[in-house]
Design an enzyme around this catalytic site. Structure first.
Site, mmCIF file in Angstrom:
data_model
loop_
_atom_site.group_PDB
_atom_site.id
_atom_site.type_symbol
_atom_site.label_atom_id
_atom_site.label_comp_id
_atom_site.label_asym_id
_atom_site.label_seq_id
_atom_site.Cartn_x
_atom_site.Cartn_y
_atom_site.Cartn_z
ATOM 1 N N CYS A 2 0.844 -1.195 0.000
ATOM 2 C CA CYS A 2 0.000 0.000 0.000
ATOM 3 C C CYS A 2 0.881 1.247 0.000
ATOM 4 O O CYS A 2 2.068 1.186 0.310
ATOM 5 C CB CYS A 2 -0.862 0.025 1.246
ATOM 6 S SG CYS A 2 -1.588 -1.552 1.656
ATOM 7 N N ARG A 27 3.105 0.743 -7.658
ATOM 8 C CA ARG A 27 3.186 -0.340 -6.676
ATOM 9 C C ARG A 27 1.945 -1.234 -6.689
ATOM 10 O O ARG A 27 1.961 -2.304 -6.104
ATOM 11 C CB ARG A 27 3.351 0.253 -5.268
ATOM 12 C CG ARG A 27 4.656 0.977 -5.077
ATOM 13 C CD ARG A 27 4.629 1.776 -3.801
ATOM 14 N NE ARG A 27 4.383 0.928 -2.649
ATOM 15 C CZ ARG A 27 5.308 0.236 -2.022
ATOM 16 N NH1 ARG A 27 6.555 0.295 -2.428
ATOM 17 N NH2 ARG A 27 5.006 -0.508 -0.991
ATOM 18 N N TRP A 74 -3.797 -1.977 -0.874
ATOM 19 C CA TRP A 74 -3.720 -3.261 -1.582
ATOM 20 C C TRP A 74 -4.278 -4.266 -0.586
ATOM 21 O O TRP A 74 -3.625 -4.583 0.425
ATOM 22 C CB TRP A 74 -2.270 -3.556 -1.952
ATOM 23 C CG TRP A 74 -2.146 -4.564 -3.035
ATOM 24 C CD1 TRP A 74 -2.370 -4.368 -4.361
ATOM 25 C CD2 TRP A 74 -1.768 -5.925 -2.899
ATOM 26 N NE1 TRP A 74 -2.154 -5.529 -5.053
ATOM 27 C CE2 TRP A 74 -1.786 -6.501 -4.182
ATOM 28 C CE3 TRP A 74 -1.414 -6.730 -1.820
ATOM 29 C CZ2 TRP A 74 -1.459 -7.834 -4.426
ATOM 30 C CZ3 TRP A 74 -1.096 -8.056 -2.054
ATOM 31 C CH2 TRP A 74 -1.120 -8.584 -3.345
ATOM 32 N N ASN A 100 -0.111 0.891 6.605
ATOM 33 C CA ASN A 100 0.455 -0.171 5.756
ATOM 34 C C ASN A 100 0.877 -1.306 6.665
ATOM 35 O O ASN A 100 1.370 -1.060 7.765
ATOM 36 C CB ASN A 100 1.709 0.325 5.024
ATOM 37 C CG ASN A 100 1.377 1.174 3.830
ATOM 38 O OD1 ASN A 100 0.209 1.412 3.530
ATOM 39 N ND2 ASN A 100 2.394 1.640 3.144
ATOM 40 N N GLY A 101 0.751 -2.542 6.183
ATOM 41 C CA GLY A 101 1.210 -3.687 6.980
ATOM 42 C C GLY A 101 0.044 -4.498 7.504
ATOM 43 O O GLY A 101 -1.095 -4.366 7.029
ATOM 44 N N GLU A 481 12.581 -24.498 -10.588
ATOM 45 C CA GLU A 481 12.324 -23.063 -10.446
ATOM 46 C C GLU A 481 13.579 -22.249 -10.795
ATOM 47 O O GLU A 481 13.497 -21.234 -11.490
ATOM 48 C CB GLU A 481 11.841 -22.770 -9.017
ATOM 49 C CG GLU A 481 11.628 -21.307 -8.676
ATOM 50 C CD GLU A 481 10.679 -20.578 -9.612
ATOM 51 O OE1 GLU A 481 9.987 -21.220 -10.428
ATOM 52 O OE2 GLU A 481 10.660 -19.336 -9.557
ATOM 53 N N LYS A 485 14.017 -19.484 -13.936
ATOM 54 C CA LYS A 485 14.521 -18.110 -13.795
ATOM 55 C C LYS A 485 15.644 -17.864 -14.807
ATOM 56 O O LYS A 485 15.693 -16.826 -15.447
ATOM 57 C CB LYS A 485 15.058 -17.845 -12.374
ATOM 58 C CG LYS A 485 14.044 -17.799 -11.269
ATOM 59 C CD LYS A 485 13.097 -16.626 -11.292
ATOM 60 C CE LYS A 485 11.844 -16.909 -12.045
ATOM 61 N NZ LYS A 485 10.752 -17.548 -11.365
ATOM 62 N N GLU A 488 14.243 -17.748 -18.397
ATOM 63 C CA GLU A 488 13.265 -16.671 -18.557
ATOM 64 C C GLU A 488 13.921 -15.299 -18.695
ATOM 65 O O GLU A 488 13.528 -14.505 -19.548
ATOM 66 C CB GLU A 488 12.372 -16.712 -17.313
ATOM 67 C CG GLU A 488 11.166 -15.846 -17.304
ATOM 68 C CD GLU A 488 10.369 -16.035 -16.006
ATOM 69 O OE1 GLU A 488 10.927 -16.509 -15.000
ATOM 70 O OE2 GLU A 488 9.189 -15.680 -16.002
ATOM 71 N N HIS A 504 20.543 -41.288 -17.593
ATOM 72 C CA HIS A 504 19.555 -41.883 -18.501
ATOM 73 C C HIS A 504 19.361 -41.020 -19.755
ATOM 74 O O HIS A 504 18.380 -41.198 -20.474
ATOM 75 C CB HIS A 504 18.224 -42.098 -17.770
ATOM 76 C CG HIS A 504 18.369 -43.031 -16.600
ATOM 77 N ND1 HIS A 504 18.592 -44.374 -16.747
ATOM 78 C CD2 HIS A 504 18.382 -42.786 -15.268
ATOM 79 C CE1 HIS A 504 18.717 -44.930 -15.548
ATOM 80 N NE2 HIS A 504 18.599 -43.980 -14.639
ATOM 81 N N LYS A 604 3.386 -10.545 -17.511
ATOM 82 C CA LYS A 604 3.251 -10.803 -16.076
ATOM 83 C C LYS A 604 2.040 -11.669 -15.779
ATOM 84 O O LYS A 604 2.097 -12.597 -14.984
ATOM 85 C CB LYS A 604 3.158 -9.477 -15.313
ATOM 86 C CG LYS A 604 3.077 -9.640 -13.798
ATOM 87 C CD LYS A 604 4.363 -10.220 -13.252
ATOM 88 C CE LYS A 604 4.274 -10.584 -11.777
ATOM 89 N NZ LYS A 604 5.326 -11.564 -11.413
#
Ligand code: M6R
Length: 609
Positions: A2, A27, A74, A100-101, A481, A485, A488, A504, A604
């Protein structure tokens, strides 16, 4: 997350704080609001949706005031609605607050306040904080004293900004694990959650330290600690341009988001572990459901799919609950066999991925129970699942997902532990794992200190023609993963597989110049892993291991090693190894001059099939 803005001075404060919010739009947010002094009162204007909606409201009757605060929210507690938007009032409408938080103990505090006759209008934790501070203020103390005493009752992460209709010259602010910066002007002062909101007005900035309280007036600022002791004020001069400031001084959003991960861990755990070390999710199935579920199907795409593999590892290892993981695009057309007692878990950062949404609708048609693990509140997947747990990672801007993955795996870990608690699973070390979770933020911070070593390795490896990412057990999932990265953002071909599968077939690709990255968090198979390392080295490949600091086996066998602190739990250790691997992909991509935040051909949020 936020955004926060504040202004006191001779200009029209409402215009200033609205402009500040616009500078924080990047943001991400889902509602916004302003509180300003109006006659003898505080006037609040707030709306769900984009800033333009709030802007239209301001245009109807342009307000004027010398003091205002503003917030872009947010959503975390309660959906994005007009009522849940900030600012919020206290019980007596004397003060108004933005925040915020996350206030972890807001439910306990709310229960207590309701018993005392308080009435709440929103579902937010922020309104609870407003009532707590308002209670202190009602004792007749100055606003800053009410804040100083009131925040002692709050647990969690917060940046709080408060104004009062009785003390019309001041804005009071405090913070704990959520940033706040003060901008110094000539006979005017500013406040914001982030530096970009201040830069058009001033470059003289004071970063408010944790747990300190600031009082801003037109003529100056005062900062004091929780005991009331005044603190020295040391402004810094900001040289950054606006674009650099939006990235918090980092070169790319991806790097910023990697560095935010300790904070994301704290946010993700916030409010979910009680004093008795029990895991509590706000929106979850009742206990009997967990006794009934006979199979779990996890359905997701890309990075979220990789998090799902970690979920399978956890559910099977801790709960002995059969679990399958599907790519959403395969699931939706695959005519899957689904037990009526099964649970389908959908993991998605955006909550809008078209294939995952379509797969969810398949499950709904088949009347299968559905649970979302989603980052964006109000998103389609979050709305359509029977239940949703939010990852609380904050907006992720870089196309390459980093902090969302860490939060997804954390939610899956907490979910598995909570089911182990409900089912009283013998042999699951729930309490020890909860302790490990509590210290994970610090461990992640330590893992980030590997960055200088990673940069040196990136210099050695950035022109490698091929990267292998390998591991056994949980490390094999992290390998997927880490490889995603690398391809990508650095556009380097990768080969990822369980280390035992090399001989193999994939081993044929190893030749001098090829780099093989082995994950070694899974302690029980380290000796086996060394055999696989030897297979690569014998063919001229260079080996980098990512392991825990207590590993005495694997580092002996490798050309280079990155060691993260151990937690005593393999899933959490493996999760920490992902941090230097994200950094490796980042620094390799940077050296290659790639467009890191917006890699070619990718978006995104993938809202098309
Ligand atoms: O928003 P979602 O989590 O549903 O997105 C899924 C994938 O598109 C996403 O994780 C993608 O793989 C990332 N770009 C990976 O970094």
């Amino acid at each position: 997350m936020c955004g926060i803005a504040g202004y006191v001075g001779p200009r029209n404060s409402v215009e200033v704080v609205f402009d500040q919010l616009k500078r924080l739009e990047y943001r991400g947010y889902d509602s916004a609001g302003i509180a300003y002094l109006n006659g003898q009162d505080i006037k609040v204007l707030k709306r769900a949706g984009k800033l333009s909606v709030l802007g239209a409201l301001l245009e109807e009757a342009p307000p004027e005031s010398h003091l205002a605060i503003a917030h872009s929210r947010w959503a975390t507690h309660g959906p994005p609605t007009d009522i849940n938007a900030h600012p919020h009032f206290d019980q007596f409408e004397q003060i108004s607050i933005i925040h915020n938080g996350i206030i972890e103990n807001y439910l306990d505090l709310k229960e207590e306040l309701v018993r005392d006759g308080h009435v709440f209008h929103s579902e937010t934790d922020t309104e609870v904080a407003a009532h707590v501070i308002g209670q202190e203020y009602a004792r007749g103390v100055p606003l800053e004293e009410a804040v100083r005493v009131g925040v002692k009752r709050l647990r969690g992460a917060y940046a709080l900004v408060v104004i009062s209709k009785n003390e019309r010259e001041k804005i009071v602010a405090t913070r704990n694990a959520s940033p706040l910066v003060i901008g110094l002007g000539e006979a005017e002062n500013y406040l914001a959650s982030d530096i970009p909101a201040l830069l058009p007005y001033t470059r003289q900035v004071v970063v408010l330290e944790e747990d300190l309280i600031a009082v801003l007036t037109q003529d100056g600022i005062r900062i004091f600690d929780g005991q009331g002791n005044d603190q020295s004020i040391e402004p810094i001069h900001i040289e950054w341009d606006i674009a650099a400031a939006q990235k918090g001084g980092y070169e790319h959003f991806m790097l910023k988001e990697i560095h935010e991960q300790p904070e994301v861990i704290a946010q993700c755990l916030a409010g979910r572990i009680d004093e008795k070390q029990r895991i509590r999710f706000e929106q979850i199935f009742s206990e009997h459901v967990w006794h009934e579920v006979d199979r779990v199907n996890i359905i997701a795409c890309g990075t979220a799919y990789h998090a799902g593999l970690m979920g399978k590892y956890l559910f099977e290892k801790l709960l002995r609950l059969p679990t399958d993981v599907f790519h959403s695009s395969e699931f939706r057309y695959g005519d899957p066999v689904l037990s009526p007692k099964s649970l389908a878990i959908f993991i998605s950062q955006s909550g809008e991925t078209a294939d995952s949404l379509a797969a969810l609708r398949v499950c709904k048609e088949r009347r299968i129970r559905t649970l979302g693990i989603v980052n964006v509140i109000g998103s389609s997947i979050a709305r359509e699942c029977d239940r949703t747990i939010f990852t609380q990672a904050g907006p992720e801007i870089s196309v390459a997902s980093t902090k969302a993955y860490v939060a997804q795996v954390l939610v899956l870990t907490m979910l598995a532990l909570s089911v182990a608690q409900v089912k009283e699973m013998p042999g699951v070390r729930v309490t020890e794992c909860v302790h490990a979770l509590r210290s994970l933020r610090e461990r992640a911070q330590e893992a980030l200190t590997l960055e200088p070593q990673v940069i040196e390795l990136a210099k050695q490896f950035f022109d490698a023609p091929l990267f292998f990412f390998l591991g056994r057990g949980v490390d094999a999932h992290v390998a997927l993963e880490a490889a995603l990265k690398m391809k990508e953002i650095a556009y380097i071909p990768t080969q990822e597989s369980p280390a035992g599968e090399m001989k193999h077939g994939p081993l044929a690709l190893v030749e001098p110049g090829v780099v093989a990255v082995f994950g070694a968090a899974e302690a029980s198979v380290r000796e086996k892993l060394v055999s696989n390392i030897r297979e690569v080295q014998a063919r001229g490949g260079t080996v980098l291991a990512v392991t825990t600091r207590d590993d005495a086996i694997v580092p002996q066998a490798t050309d280079a090693c990155l060691a993260v602190p151990g937690t005593g739990f393999e899933v959490l250790d493996a999760l920490l190894t992902v941090i230097p691997l994200q950094l490796l992909a980042y620094h390799v991509a940077r050296l290659k001059g790639c467009d890191i935040d917006m890699p070619r051909n990718l978006a995104k949020s993938v809202t098309v099939e």
